[in-house]
Write a protein that holds these residues in place. Structure first.
Motif, PDB file in Angstrom:
ATOM      1  N   SER A 197       0.839  -1.516   0.094  1.00 50.07           N
ATOM      2  CA  SER A 197      -0.116  -0.410   0.132  1.00 50.07           C
ATOM      3  C   SER A 197       0.712   1.512  -0.246  1.00 50.07           C
ATOM      4  N   ASP A 253       3.077   3.800  -1.150  1.00 41.36           N
ATOM      5  CA  ASP A 253       3.517   4.969  -2.666  1.00 41.36           C
ATOM      6  C   ASP A 253       5.053   4.408  -2.808  1.00 41.36           C
ATOM      7  N   ASP A 254       5.870   4.278  -2.142  1.00 40.82           N
ATOM      8  CA  ASP A 254       7.332   5.098  -2.281  1.00 40.82           C
ATOM      9  C   ASP A 254       8.204   3.577  -2.041  1.00 40.82           C
ATOM     10  N   LYS A 279       8.670  -1.473  -6.648  1.00 43.78           N
ATOM     11  CA  LYS A 279       7.567  -1.987  -7.926  1.00 43.78           C
ATOM     12  C   LYS A 279       8.230  -3.447  -7.627  1.00 43.78           C
ATOM     13  N   SER A 334      -0.515  -0.738 -14.076  1.00 46.01           N
ATOM     14  CA  SER A 334      -0.760  -0.775 -13.293  1.00 46.01           C
ATOM     15  C   SER A 334       0.691  -0.765 -12.581  1.00 46.01           C
ATOM     16  N   GLN A 335       1.342   0.045 -13.490  1.00 41.14           N
ATOM     17  CA  GLN A 335       2.678   0.917 -13.570  1.00 41.14           C
ATOM     18  C   GLN A 335       3.117   1.599 -12.022  1.00 41.14           C
ATOM     19  N   ASP A 336       2.216   2.031 -11.218  1.00 40.36           N
ATOM     20  CA  ASP A 336       2.586   2.494 -10.089  1.00 40.36           C
ATOM     21  C   ASP A 336       3.115   1.373  -8.714  1.00 40.36           C
ATOM     22  N   ARG A 337       2.502  -0.604  -9.278  1.00 42.47           N
ATOM     23  CA  ARG A 337       2.961  -0.878  -8.599  1.00 42.47           C
ATOM     24  C   ARG A 337       3.890  -2.627  -8.762  1.00 42.47           C
ATOM     25  N   ASP A 354       7.042  -3.483 -11.951  1.00 44.63           N
ATOM     26  CA  ASP A 354       7.805  -3.278 -13.357  1.00 44.63           C
ATOM     27  C   ASP A 354       7.563  -4.423 -14.335  1.00 44.63           C
ATOM     28  N   LYS A 407      -0.736  -7.561  -6.110  1.00 44.61           N
ATOM     29  CA  LYS A 407      -0.592  -6.151  -6.292  1.00 44.61           C
ATOM     30  C   LYS A 407      -0.937  -5.405  -4.705  1.00 44.61           C
ATOM     31  N   VAL A 415      -7.873   1.333 -12.398  1.00 40.68           N
ATOM     32  CA  VAL A 415      -6.879   1.614 -13.500  1.00 40.68           C
ATOM     33  C   VAL A 415      -6.797   1.567 -14.374  1.00 40.68           C
TER      34      VAL A 415
END
Length: 331
Positions: A22, A24-25, A28, A53-56, A58, A276, A324
């Motif tokens: 969860s 944000d930083d 990945k 879902s590029q925030d989570r 690669d 995810k 998403v």
């Protein structure tokens, strides 16, 4: 360790995983998807869900395999390419053809210059050997053949990978991905590799069968959604498409539906969802069972453990999927 202490430790572990997922930083997840993309409708949506879902994630590549439906690996690859193009990741995303056949018939040939599935197997091995402080997550959402062959060809990759497989009706017998290649499952379960099984459980709401994408929701929420592509992509059932959302509608127009109101289970996308965000399902650690005919034989004293995923939050998974897709849609 008694069962109470073990349960507490597992609960604390997954609570920590949820916290990381969860953040944000948070780092990945390195992801390699292995798919029978042309089988039905869930693979396409799982691939799009992961790519966007590029925030989570690669996503490092896609390999394909053949199961009972959807044709050989050429047809499976053609469908995967359609989805990757519609999501705006083609041609930069590596994609490789894998096995048409089954593990037992291919295994004797894996050290030859050429064999069924070689492109995918070599790619899986190469990605697993890349220096990284993160394990490579292998996400097989079809049969386990390509993954098993890679582990057999180069066991040195075992510490570098985590396998999250969408398959089985455990503890009941049968299931499509499982029966597509039974021998490779026992082989993978025998190895000291991180292994997680996202259950299917047909007609049982505790499995991913219970995660439902209702046809009307697809018709209402997907038209025009997703990245826009310059070229029109010809669809599996004809027509041409400039975004994944419109193609999703086409898939749901042509696929047989179940129930009232009509739906299709979001099987493969469920595996993406819990990877995810682990809070979208329940994870239980169990001793690894063995296959017995097309069913399971529990081995409570087996020191090798695996994670079993069940009891998914269908509403939350569908909400996140649509979120998403919306976020990837240009204003």
């Amino acid at each position: 360790m008694n069962r109470i202490k073990s349960s507490i430790l597992i609960t604390l572990f997954w609570a920590a995983m949820i916290s990381v997922a969860s953040a944000d930083d948070g780092p990945k997840i390195r992801l390699l998807i292995d798919s029978d993309a042309n089988n039905e409708t869930d693979d396409q949506h799982a691939i799009a869900y992961a790519l966007l879902s590029q925030d989570r994630f690669d996503v490092e590549g896609i390999t394909v395999n053949k199961t009972h439906n959807g044709g050989d690996v050429d047809e499976q690859m053609a469908e995967a390419v359609r989805v990757v193009k519609l999501c705006g990741f083609y041609p930069q995303l590596p994609m490789f053809k894998g096995a048409n056949g089954r593990f037992a018939e291919i295994l004797p040939h894996i050290h030859e210059a050429s064999y069924d599935g070689k492109e995918a197997v070599d790619f899986i091995i190469a990605q697993a050997k890349k220096p990284s402080d993160r394990k490579l997550v292998l996400l097989p959402i079809g049969k386990l053949t390509n993954i098993a062959l890679a582990l057999a060809k180069d066991p040195s990759i075992i510490p570098n990978v985590r396998i999250v497989w969408l398959g089985s009706n455990y503890p009941q017998a049968g299931e499509y991905n499982m029966t597509a290649d039974l021998n490779c499952i026992d082989y993978v379960l025998s190895l000291p590799v991180d292994f997680e099984m996202v259950t299917v459980r047909y007609n049982d709401p505790s499995g991913s069968w219970g995660v439902k994408a209702f046809q009307q929701d697809i018709f209402d929420k997907m038209p025009g959604k997703g990245p826009k592509v310059d070229l029109k992509i010809e669809g599996r059932h004809g027509g041409s498409f400039g975004n994944f959302g419109d193609y999703s509608v086409s898939l749901y127009q042509h696929a047989p539906q179940h129930g009232d109101p009509p739906f299709r289970s979001f099987f493969d996308a469920t595996a993406v969802a819990v990877l995810k965000n682990p809070g979208l399902g329940k994870a239980v650690e169990i001793p690894r069972p063995a296959l017995h005919n097309r069913g399971w034989l529990d081995r409570p004293k087996n020191p090798l453990k695996m994670v079993l995923w069940e009891n998914f939050d269908s509403a939350a998974i569908m909400t996140d999927f649509f979120k998403v897709i919306d976020a990837a849609t240009p204003e």
